[in-house]
Design a protein around this motif. Structure first.
Motif, short mmCIF file in Angstrom:
data_model
loop_
_atom_site.label_atom_id
_atom_site.label_comp_id
_atom_site.label_asym_id
_atom_site.label_seq_id
_atom_site.Cartn_x
_atom_site.Cartn_y
_atom_site.Cartn_z
N ILE A 1 12.82 7.96 -13.63
CA ILE A 1 12.40 8.90 -12.77
C ILE A 1 10.87 8.80 -12.91
CG2 ILE A 1 11.91 11.43 -12.19
CD1 ILE A 1 14.68 10.56 -11.39
N ARG A 2 10.37 8.46 -14.03
CA ARG A 2 8.72 8.48 -14.07
C ARG A 2 8.24 7.31 -13.19
NH1 ARG A 2 9.48 9.67 -19.62
NH2 ARG A 2 8.98 11.67 -19.81
N MET A 3 9.12 6.05 -13.25
CA MET A 3 8.66 4.99 -12.46
C MET A 3 8.71 5.31 -10.78
SD MET A 3 10.98 1.73 -12.24
CE MET A 3 12.31 2.53 -11.01
N LEU A 4 9.82 6.10 -10.58
CA LEU A 4 9.84 6.33 -9.11
C LEU A 4 8.91 7.24 -8.68
CD1 LEU A 4 13.67 6.65 -8.69
CD2 LEU A 4 12.28 4.76 -7.85
N ASP A 5 8.53 8.17 -9.69
CA ASP A 5 7.41 9.29 -9.31
C ASP A 5 6.08 8.46 -9.29
OD1 ASP A 5 6.62 11.75 -9.34
OD2 ASP A 5 5.64 11.50 -11.43
N ALA A 6 5.86 7.37 -9.62
CA ALA A 6 4.78 6.46 -9.58
C ALA A 6 4.70 5.73 -8.31
CB ALA A 6 4.31 5.34 -10.56
N TYR A 7 5.82 5.44 -7.61
CA TYR A 7 6.07 4.56 -6.29
C TYR A 7 6.04 5.35 -5.04
CZ TYR A 7 7.48 0.97 -9.82
OH TYR A 7 7.71 -0.04 -10.81
N ALA A 8 6.80 6.70 -5.41
CA ALA A 8 6.96 7.34 -4.04
C ALA A 8 6.35 8.89 -3.96
CB ALA A 8 8.55 7.49 -3.99
N ASP A 9 6.58 9.42 -2.79
CA ASP A 9 5.96 10.71 -2.58
C ASP A 9 6.71 12.11 -2.80
OD1 ASP A 9 3.33 9.71 -1.68
OD2 ASP A 9 4.37 8.74 -0.03
N ALA A 10 8.31 11.30 -2.94
CA ALA A 10 9.14 12.51 -3.11
C ALA A 10 10.43 11.67 -3.78
CB ALA A 10 9.37 13.24 -2.07
#
Ligand code: NCD
Length: 298
Positions: A84-93
């Motif tokens: 989730i942390r990784m996706l948090d860095a890659y995406a806006d939601a």
């Protein structure tokens, strides 16, 4: 703004989502340049995944992510939180689906960006409830003062929980919860409801009183014990004969996928609205994404 439980939305927000959904159906274009949404589906999904993907693409929002545990790093031992942390860095939601109850809430605690719950275990599925009630409003013209029948696996069905908690924001007529005794709704959900409920085993007795029949499949994947599943398998079925005994203008909804709980013959009846319900998933999810992605930059 996160969307983890349907309880977080007040009536004004729900109205806003429905009004915006109407506008999208009339061709409205929202302005969300360069936004990226991550679809993090740790559990299999066809409809919800494709529906979010289609809604995002119609908004010109870019989509990254995955579905199913295979091919993602949690299968290499990465923790859910790190993914989730990784996706948090890659995406806006981040849109999260997971087999464990509470996963979306945990994701929202870890992520700085908004998180949308697309189904967490047996707990909730708030965007499906918005689709369900948008369908009711479109097909029946109102939500209040209708009699509801909710039939199926009320014990493990997360869409049922969100449906009931959403209904709690309105003033329904009578609500029949129809299931074999083993599949009754969870007490912690029932305790939160303030409308008139009757729990019954048999569908047929009250079928002519119901305006909205909400059907769900037995949630096979949630049964730890195959014998427990075998006991309830096939325990209810909407046949054409049952549909014929309904009010002429009653509607039948189903979040899909369907297994054998609604006969294929019912599809041709005027009452069957489950495929149109799936179509409404697009404008409703476009609205949710617009509100949430707009929000993330305010
Ligand atoms: C539902 C779900 O995943 O909870 N499906 C869906 O989102 N359309 C219902 C189900 O799987 O039975």
């Amino acid at each position: 703004m996160d969307l983890i439980s349907i309880e977080e939305l007040d009536r004004a927000k729900i109205d806003e989502i429905f009004v915006l959904s109407n506008k999208f159906r009339e061709g409205y274009k929202s302005d969300l340049p360069n936004r990226i949404v991550a679809l993090a589906f740790f559990e299999p999904s066809t409809r919800t995944y494709s529906s979010f993907e289609s809604a995002a693409k119609r908004l010109d929002v870019k989509v990254i992510g995955f579905r199913g545990e295979q091919g993602i790093s949690t299968s290499k031992g990465e923790t859910f939180s790190d993914t989730i942390r990784m996706l948090d860095a890659y995406a806006d939601a981040i849109v999260v689906r997971h087999k464990y109850e509470g996963a979306a809430k945990l994701a929202a605690e870890v992520a700085k960006k908004p998180v949308i719950n697309a189904g967490d275990g047996r707990n909730e599925h708030p965007t499906q409830a918005l689709v369900d009630f948008y369908t009711i409003l479109e097909e029946k013209g109102k939500i209040n003062d209708l009699n509801y029948g909710i039939v199926g696996d009320l014990k493990y069905g997360r869409t049922v929980n969100s449906f009931l908690l959403m209904l709690n924001k309105f003033s329904p007529g009578k609500v029949y919860l129809i299931s074999p005794p083993e599949l009754r709704a969870r007490k912690e959900i029932l305790d939160r409801l303030n409308f008139n409920i009757e729990e019954i085993d048999e569908l047929e007795v009250n079928i002519n009183r119901i305006d909205v029949l909400y059907v769900i499949r037995i949630q096979k994947e949630r049964y730890l014990d195959a014998a427990e599943y075998q006991k309830v398998k096939g325990s209810y079925r909407i046949t054409k004969r049952i549909a014929e005994n309904m009010k002429k203008d009653a509607i039948i909804l189903h979040p899909l996928p369907r297994v054998d709980e609604i006969d294929r013959e019912v599809d041709k009846t005027e009452n069957a609205k489950y495929f149109i319900q799936a179509q409404y998933g697009i404008p409703v999810r476009m609205s949710i994404l617009t509100l949430i992605l707009g929000d993330s930059y305010e």
